[in-house]
Design a protein around this motif. Structure first.
Motif, PDB file in Angstrom:
ATOM      1  N   LYS A  19       0.846  -1.206   0.000  1.00  0.00           N
ATOM      2  CA  LYS A  19       0.000   0.000   0.000  1.00  0.00           C
ATOM      3  C   LYS A  19       0.879   1.254   0.000  1.00  0.00           C
ATOM      4  CE  LYS A  19      -4.236   1.453   0.025  1.00  0.00           C
ATOM      5  NZ  LYS A  19      -5.038   1.262  -1.174  1.00  0.00           N
ATOM      6  N   SER A  20       2.026   1.195   0.668  1.00  0.00           N
ATOM      7  CA  SER A  20       2.937   2.348   0.670  1.00  0.00           C
ATOM      8  C   SER A  20       3.378   2.688  -0.755  1.00  0.00           C
ATOM      9  CB  SER A  20       4.156   2.075   1.547  1.00  0.00           C
ATOM     10  OG  SER A  20       4.898   0.962   1.071  1.00  0.00           O
ATOM     11  N   PHE A  21       3.673   1.665  -1.555  1.00  0.00           N
ATOM     12  CA  PHE A  21       4.068   1.881  -2.944  1.00  0.00           C
ATOM     13  C   PHE A  21       2.912   2.467  -3.745  1.00  0.00           C
ATOM     14  CE2 PHE A  21       4.190   0.424  -7.355  1.00  0.00           C
ATOM     15  CZ  PHE A  21       5.413   0.924  -7.770  1.00  0.00           C
ATOM     16  N   GLN A  22       1.729   1.911  -3.589  1.00  0.00           N
ATOM     17  CA  GLN A  22       0.559   2.365  -4.341  1.00  0.00           C
ATOM     18  C   GLN A  22       0.232   3.828  -4.046  1.00  0.00           C
ATOM     19  OE1 GLN A  22      -2.411  -0.536  -3.261  1.00  0.00           O
ATOM     20  NE2 GLN A  22      -1.264  -2.205  -4.206  1.00  0.00           N
ATOM     21  N   ILE A  23       0.262   4.198  -2.769  1.00  0.00           N
ATOM     22  CA  ILE A  23      -0.028   5.589  -2.394  1.00  0.00           C
ATOM     23  C   ILE A  23       1.104   6.508  -2.866  1.00  0.00           C
ATOM     24  CG2 ILE A  23      -0.416   7.187  -0.466  1.00  0.00           C
ATOM     25  CD1 ILE A  23      -2.765   5.292  -0.948  1.00  0.00           C
ATOM     26  N   ALA A  24       2.350   6.090  -2.698  1.00  0.00           N
ATOM     27  CA  ALA A  24       3.483   6.914  -3.146  1.00  0.00           C
ATOM     28  C   ALA A  24       3.445   7.126  -4.656  1.00  0.00           C
ATOM     29  CB  ALA A  24       4.807   6.278  -2.724  1.00  0.00           C
ATOM     30  N   ARG A  25       3.046   6.098  -5.400  1.00  0.00           N
ATOM     31  CA  ARG A  25       2.950   6.250  -6.862  1.00  0.00           C
ATOM     32  C   ARG A  25       1.832   7.217  -7.226  1.00  0.00           C
ATOM     33  NH1 ARG A  25       2.545   1.073 -10.616  1.00  0.00           N
ATOM     34  NH2 ARG A  25       0.630   0.865  -9.426  1.00  0.00           N
ATOM     35  N   LEU A  26       0.719   7.153  -6.513  1.00  0.00           N
ATOM     36  CA  LEU A  26      -0.366   8.111  -6.750  1.00  0.00           C
ATOM     37  C   LEU A  26       0.115   9.531  -6.429  1.00  0.00           C
ATOM     38  CD1 LEU A  26      -3.290   8.894  -7.376  1.00  0.00           C
ATOM     39  CD2 LEU A  26      -3.879   8.261  -5.017  1.00  0.00           C
TER      40      LEU A  26
END
Length: 192
Positions: A19-26
Motif C-alpha cells: 500500500k505504501s508503494f501504491q499511495i506513493a505512486r499516486l
C-alpha cells in the motif's frame, strides 16, 4: 530422507502489492500534475518536488527487490523513501504558506471524505477536488495541495509501519548472511 531446502534468496520484491508503494505512486502522479499547473516550470522547486515524489516510489521498489539479498539495504531504502516523501511534504506546506493558502487540519470535512473514498487514481482525485471546490469554495491549488498532503501523511505512516515490520523480521530471522549460512549448514548435514 532429505529435508526440503529453503530457497537461497529471501522473499521479497512484491512491492506492487505494498500500500505504501501504491499511495506513493499516486502522490508522484498527482505531484507531476500539480507542478504542471501551479509551479513555475523554470523553478528549482518544480524539479525538486517531482524528484522527491519519484524518489519515494523508486526507493520503495528498489528496497523491496534488494531485500532479497540484504535486509540492511531494504531498511535503508525504506528510510530513504520516507525521507523523500517528508521532503515533498515540506514543499507542499511551503506552497500553501507562501501563497497564504489555508493548511487544513486532518479533521477537515474534505480530507475526511478523501480518506473515506480511498482514492487510487488521478481521475478519482480530480473528482474529489471538484466536489471539494463546491463544498469549500477554496482555490483548486489549495484543495490539491491539502489533498496531496493528506495522501503523503498516509504514505509516511505506512512506511513507518513497514520499517517497523522490517526491523521485527530482522530481529526474528536475521539477515541474508545468516540465511545463507543456515542453507549451507543444512546442505552439508543432508549430504552426510
Amino acid at each position: 530422507m532429505r529435508t526440503p531446502s529453503k530457497p537461497l534468496l529471501l522473499p521479497g520484491g512484491g512491492y506492487r502489492r505494498l500500500k505504501s508503494f501504491q499511495i506513493a505512486r499516486l502522490v508522484y502522479d498527482l505531484t507531476c500534475r500539480f507542478v504542471e499547473l501551479y509551479v513555475d516550470p523554470a523553478s528549482r522547486t518544480c524539479d525538486q518536488m517531482t524528484q522527491a515524489a519519484r524518489s519515494g516510489v523508486q526507493n520503495i521498489a528498489e528496497g523491496s527487490v534488494d531485500g532479497r539479498t540484504s535486509r540492511k539495504l531494504e531498511l535503508n531504502l525504506t528510510n530513504v523513501a520516507r525521507g523523500s516523501l517528508e521532503e515533498l511534504k515540506l514543499d507542499y506546506e511551503d506552497f500553501l504558506r507562501r501563497r497564504n493558502l489555508a493548511s487544513w487540519p486532518s479533521q477537515h470535512p474534505a480530507l475526511i471524505r478523501l480518506r473515506e473514498l480511498r482514492i487510487s487514481t488521478l481521475a478519482d482525485f480530480q473528482e474529489w477536488a471538484a466536489g471539494s471546490r463546491a463544498e469549500t469554495s477554496a482555490a483548486y491549488s489549495e484543495i490539491a495541495a491539502n489533498g496531496i498532503l493528506s495522501l503523503l501523511n498516509l504514505a509516511i505512516l505506512l512506511l513507518e509501519r513497514q520499517r517497523a515490520a522490517q526491523i521485527r523480521d530482522f530481529e526474528r530471522n536475521g539477515g541474508f548472511s545468516e540465511h545463507l549460512s543456515g542453507v549451507r549448514k543444512r546442505a552439508l548435514s543432508g549430504s552426510r
